[in-house]
Design a protein around this motif. Structure first.
Motif, PDB file in Angstrom:
ATOM      1  N   ASP A 182       0.827  -1.214   0.000  1.00  0.00           N
ATOM      2  CA  ASP A 182       0.000   0.000   0.000  1.00  0.00           C
ATOM      3  C   ASP A 182       0.861   1.265   0.000  1.00  0.00           C
ATOM      4  O   ASP A 182       0.531   2.246  -0.656  1.00  0.00           O
ATOM      5  N   PHE A 183       1.958   1.238   0.756  1.00  0.00           N
ATOM      6  CA  PHE A 183       2.839   2.401   0.836  1.00  0.00           C
ATOM      7  C   PHE A 183       3.373   2.745  -0.552  1.00  0.00           C
ATOM      8  O   PHE A 183       3.437   3.902  -0.944  1.00  0.00           O
ATOM      9  N   GLU A 185       2.160   1.760  -3.494  1.00  0.00           N
ATOM     10  CA  GLU A 185       1.100   2.144  -4.424  1.00  0.00           C
ATOM     11  C   GLU A 185       0.620   3.569  -4.145  1.00  0.00           C
ATOM     12  O   GLU A 185       0.334   4.335  -5.069  1.00  0.00           O
ATOM     13  N   ALA A 186       0.542   3.917  -2.854  1.00  0.00           N
ATOM     14  CA  ALA A 186       0.119   5.277  -2.499  1.00  0.00           C
ATOM     15  C   ALA A 186       1.107   6.282  -3.079  1.00  0.00           C
ATOM     16  O   ALA A 186       0.704   7.306  -3.641  1.00  0.00           O
ATOM     17  N   ALA A 187       2.392   5.967  -2.967  1.00  0.00           N
ATOM     18  CA  ALA A 187       3.413   6.880  -3.498  1.00  0.00           C
ATOM     19  C   ALA A 187       3.329   6.960  -5.019  1.00  0.00           C
ATOM     20  O   ALA A 187       3.526   8.016  -5.611  1.00  0.00           O
ATOM     21  N   ARG A 188       3.011   5.834  -5.637  1.00  0.00           N
ATOM     22  CA  ARG A 188       2.878   5.792  -7.097  1.00  0.00           C
ATOM     23  C   ARG A 188       1.742   6.717  -7.536  1.00  0.00           C
ATOM     24  O   ARG A 188       1.867   7.456  -8.496  1.00  0.00           O
ATOM     25  N   ILE A 189       0.630   6.649  -6.783  1.00  0.00           N
ATOM     26  CA  ILE A 189      -0.506   7.524  -7.103  1.00  0.00           C
ATOM     27  C   ILE A 189      -0.139   8.991  -6.846  1.00  0.00           C
ATOM     28  O   ILE A 189      -0.539   9.880  -7.573  1.00  0.00           O
ATOM     29  N   ASP A 190       0.675   9.201  -5.811  1.00  0.00           N
ATOM     30  CA  ASP A 190       1.082  10.581  -5.497  1.00  0.00           C
ATOM     31  C   ASP A 190       2.085  11.134  -6.496  1.00  0.00           C
ATOM     32  O   ASP A 190       2.558  12.260  -6.341  1.00  0.00           O
ATOM     33  N   GLY A 191       2.477  10.345  -7.469  1.00  0.00           N
ATOM     34  CA  GLY A 191       3.267  10.896  -8.568  1.00  0.00           C
ATOM     35  C   GLY A 191       4.766  10.663  -8.493  1.00  0.00           C
ATOM     36  O   GLY A 191       5.524  11.276  -9.229  1.00  0.00           O
ATOM     37  N   LEU A 192       5.223   9.812  -7.596  1.00  0.00           N
ATOM     38  CA  LEU A 192       6.659   9.545  -7.524  1.00  0.00           C
ATOM     39  C   LEU A 192       7.051   8.497  -8.559  1.00  0.00           C
ATOM     40  O   LEU A 192       6.267   7.588  -8.839  1.00  0.00           O
ATOM     41  N   ASN A 193       8.265   8.618  -9.095  1.00  0.00           N
ATOM     42  CA  ASN A 193       8.721   7.544  -9.980  1.00  0.00           C
ATOM     43  C   ASN A 193       9.297   6.411  -9.134  1.00  0.00           C
ATOM     44  O   ASN A 193       9.467   6.560  -7.926  1.00  0.00           O
TER      45      ASN A 193
ATOM     46  N   LYS B  73      -0.353   8.473 -11.625  1.00  0.00           N
ATOM     47  CA  LYS B  73      -0.181   9.905 -11.310  1.00  0.00           C
ATOM     48  C   LYS B  73      -0.777  10.819 -12.374  1.00  0.00           C
ATOM     49  O   LYS B  73      -1.041  11.985 -12.128  1.00  0.00           O
ATOM     50  N   PHE B  81      -6.252   4.109   1.304  1.00  0.00           N
ATOM     51  CA  PHE B  81      -6.134   2.655   1.433  1.00  0.00           C
ATOM     52  C   PHE B  81      -6.689   2.149   2.760  1.00  0.00           C
ATOM     53  O   PHE B  81      -6.779   2.878   3.734  1.00  0.00           O
ATOM     54  N   TYR B  87       3.042   7.219   5.965  1.00  0.00           N
ATOM     55  CA  TYR B  87       4.430   6.811   6.184  1.00  0.00           C
ATOM     56  C   TYR B  87       4.855   7.039   7.628  1.00  0.00           C
ATOM     57  O   TYR B  87       4.816   8.171   8.116  1.00  0.00           O
TER      58      TYR B  87
END
Lengths: 291, 351
Positions: A182-183, A185-193, B73, B81, B87
């Motif tokens: 989840d961490f 995927e959440a970052a992926r949605i937030d736009g990080l590569n 994105k 979730f 984090y």
């Protein structure tokens, strides 16, 4: 004296003394075993320090406390300019290798853990299987490679076989398993590569593993002997263990000087270990193999 | 804010298809809840909208733009979730700010946005705390904050309340609903809890085995269920299902007099009569079913009674003060308009 004499009022003891006695006996044996183990661990260090304080004629004397303790050996080693060079070589090599391992092992471990791609399992098994090959078998191929790359007698030559390790990759992969998807995927949605996700989200969450790996790699490279001995030719390129082994001459080994050098070179590792020991213990417990 | 459309959406893992052609149109600002039992495909659908799962075939359209091949994105969505996904090594403020990492806003604008969100969620005093110092409800609010701060076209919630205790869940339910009224963004919310679905949704999408069973307002799916699955899934306690036969206008239940209903069957047909426990009335003149009370469950204002009838066990609601005794013979009736007649073979509603 039995336990009964010590605690005559304890009802449990009064109720069933033989069971209690048996339990105490077991406890005593356990302690005895641990004590013996502890002594066995500490003895070489004590003997190392003891020998470093002896005169050459007393070296083969088994006594722990020297008859005439001296700091002459320390003065000799520290005044011998070569030791500083070896110390620097060891420090540089151990540090660079550690940084390289932290970066590459965790990068590969993360990839193997969090990405699904064909052949992933095969790659992982291939990496793991290299753990089965002993260093002694690899020395000759490494030497031939170093020779053809022109890396003999250089820092690069000493470092390259250990820049990334299968053990480190395995350790990091196992730790990344504990980072919830989840961490990521959440970052992926937030736009990080993907690289940013690894660096800013996953890496801070596996700090204990990184600390443990850092200690493993640092200690391993600090004490490495065989490969540095093989790949270096000039005294200036020696690391501490290789340099120390050269104390003495063809006929006699100067054990008191070797032990003095060893005692001095223990200090950085001791400092590193004392700072990170709680991490290394967690690291070992979680990795569950190889120390 | 945006419209969202799913066109013939399918998902297969290898040769196993788990979603079989989902079609759905979600209006701008609508609160849609996907509900269904485990493995029905609701979370998979949500993850496909988010871009976390690949689409096997079909289209996902956000604001007239096909987003099938866009990265998460690039879809202008935000997701909350089940496990919060905040984090642990960052403060609340940094967690919320994380949602703005890739935005082009200036620093003061970002700060203003974070403060605004913190204020809406009543978290201003908690901004410097670490997630470990927060309660479950507060953590969930941080997760919502991180989604809100980006002001996305569509909010996606993946069972966000499942990890909270019952009381907190009710409270958060209300908060999310208020939040929706306030910000007005399109929301797609996934849950397995039908109460959550009923209380929050503008429209509910009920799924089973990768198929949509019914789409409708909470009142629609409760009062006009499309099939036996929906009828039993929505409402607690579940709708009673009684086997019967329909011949012409004559509805014949086990050991009861035939009832004249509006429906007509040309030939004799096996049907299932659905009736909600709330709609069963004690001591009616024309009993639908009769039997012995086997168990009573007092709930305060009302008491649930389990009645053993020739057609099987049924549940009815009785008055909380003077419920029938266990072992007592009771007769239960219902208004004909509250009966749901389903085809026994297909389970599809006939009335």
């Amino acid at each position: 004296m039995t336990v009964l004499d010590i605690h005559p009022t304890t009802s449990a003891v009064l109720a069933d003394p033989p069971v209690r006695r048996q339990r105490n006996m077991g406890q005593f044996l356990r302690w005895l075993l641990l004590f013996a183990g502890g002594i066995a661990m500490v003895m070489p260090i004590v003997y190392m320090i003891s020998t470093s304080l002896k005169w050459p004629h007393e070296v083969y004397n088994i006594n722990l406390v020297p008859d005439e303790p001296t700091l002459e050996n320390y003065l000799y080693v520290l005044e011998d300019g070569r030791f500083y060079g070896w110390f620097w070589n060891s420090l540089l090599i151990a540090t660079l290798t550690t940084v390289s391992n932290l970066f590459f092992d965790s990068l590969v471990g993360y990839t193997l853990c969090k990405f699904r791609f064909p052949g992933r399992q095969l790659v992982f098994i291939a990496i793991l299987s290299t753990l089965m090959i002993p260093t002694e078998m690899l020395v000759i191929p490494w030497y031939l490679m170093s020779q053809s790359f022109g890396w003999l007698d250089s820092y690069w030559g000493i470092m390259f076989p250990g820049m990334m390790t299968a053990f480190g990759t395995f350790l990091m992969k196992q730790f990344f398993e504990s980072v919830p998807d989840d961490f990521i995927e959440a970052a992926r949605i937030d736009g990080l590569n993907e690289f940013q996700i690894w660096w800013t989200v996953a890496m801070p969450l596996v700090k204990p593993a990184l600390a443990a790996l850092a200690i493993f790699v640092f200690l391993g490279n600090w004490t490495a002997f065989l490969w540095p001995l093989v790949v270096t030719n000039s005294v200036e390129m020696y690391t501490i263990p290789v340099g120390l082994s050269g104390f003495g001459d063809e006929v006699d080994v100067a054990w008191e000087l070797i032990m003095t050098g060893a005692a001095i070179s223990t200090i950085p590792t001791l400092v590193v270990f004392l700072i990170f020991q709680r991490f290394i213990i967690r690291g070992v417990v979680m990795a569950g193999l190889k120390g | 804010m945006a419209n969202l459309a799913l066109r013939n959406l399918t998902k297969a893992y290898g040769k196993t298809e788990v979603l079989h052609g989902i079609n759905l149109d979600i209006q701008d600002g609508e609160f849609i809840v996907f509900v269904g039992p485990s493995g029905c495909g609701k979370s998979t659908t949500l993850r496909m909208i988010a871009g976390l799962e690949e689409i096997t075939s079909g289209q996902i359209i956000i604001d007239e733009r096909v987003v099938n091949n866009l990265e998460p994105k690039e879809r202008d969505i935000a997701m909350v979730f089940q496990n919060y996904a905040i984090y642990p090594h960052m403060s609340v403020k940094k967690n919320i700010a994380f949602g703005l990492r890739s935005s082009r806003l200036s620093k003061p604008e970002k700060e203003a946005r974070i403060s605004e969100v913190a204020e809406i969620l009543n978290m201003t005093s908690l901004l410097e705390r670490k997630p470990s110092q927060l309660s479950g409800g507060q953590r969930q609010r941080v997760a919502i904050g991180r989604a809100m701060v980006r002001d996305p076209a569509v909010f996606l919630f993946d069972e966000p309340l499942s990890n909270l205790d019952a009381q907190l869940r009710t409270q958060m339910r209300l908060e999310i609903k208020k939040l929706h009224h306030r910000v007005g963004n399109t929301i797609v919310f996934v849950t397995h809890d039908q109460v959550e679905a009923m209380t929050m949704a503008d429209r509910i999408v009920i799924m089973k085995d990768g198929h949509i069973q019914q789409i409708g307002t909470p009142a629609d799916v409760y009062h006009r269920p499309a099939n036996t699955f929906v009828a039993q899934f929505i409402g607690a306690p579940s709708m009673n299902m009684l086997p019967a036969t329909l011949n012409g206008h004559q509805l014949q239940l086990a050991s009861a007099k035939p009832i004249e209903i509006g429906l007509n069957a040309d030939t004799r047909r096996e049907v299932i009569v659905g009736v909600r426990p709330d709609d069963l009335i004690l001591s009616s003149g024309e009993p639908l079913v009769a039997g012995k009370v086997t168990v009573r469950e007092p709930l305060g204002p009302e008491t649930l009674i389990y009645v053993e009838t020739p057609g099987g066990e049924i549940i009815a609601k009785a008055d909380g003060r003077t419920p029938p005794e266990v072992g007592e013979h009771v007769e239960l009736g219902a208004d004909l308009e509250n009966l749901h007649i389903f085809d026994a073979k297909t389970g599809v509603v006939m009335s």
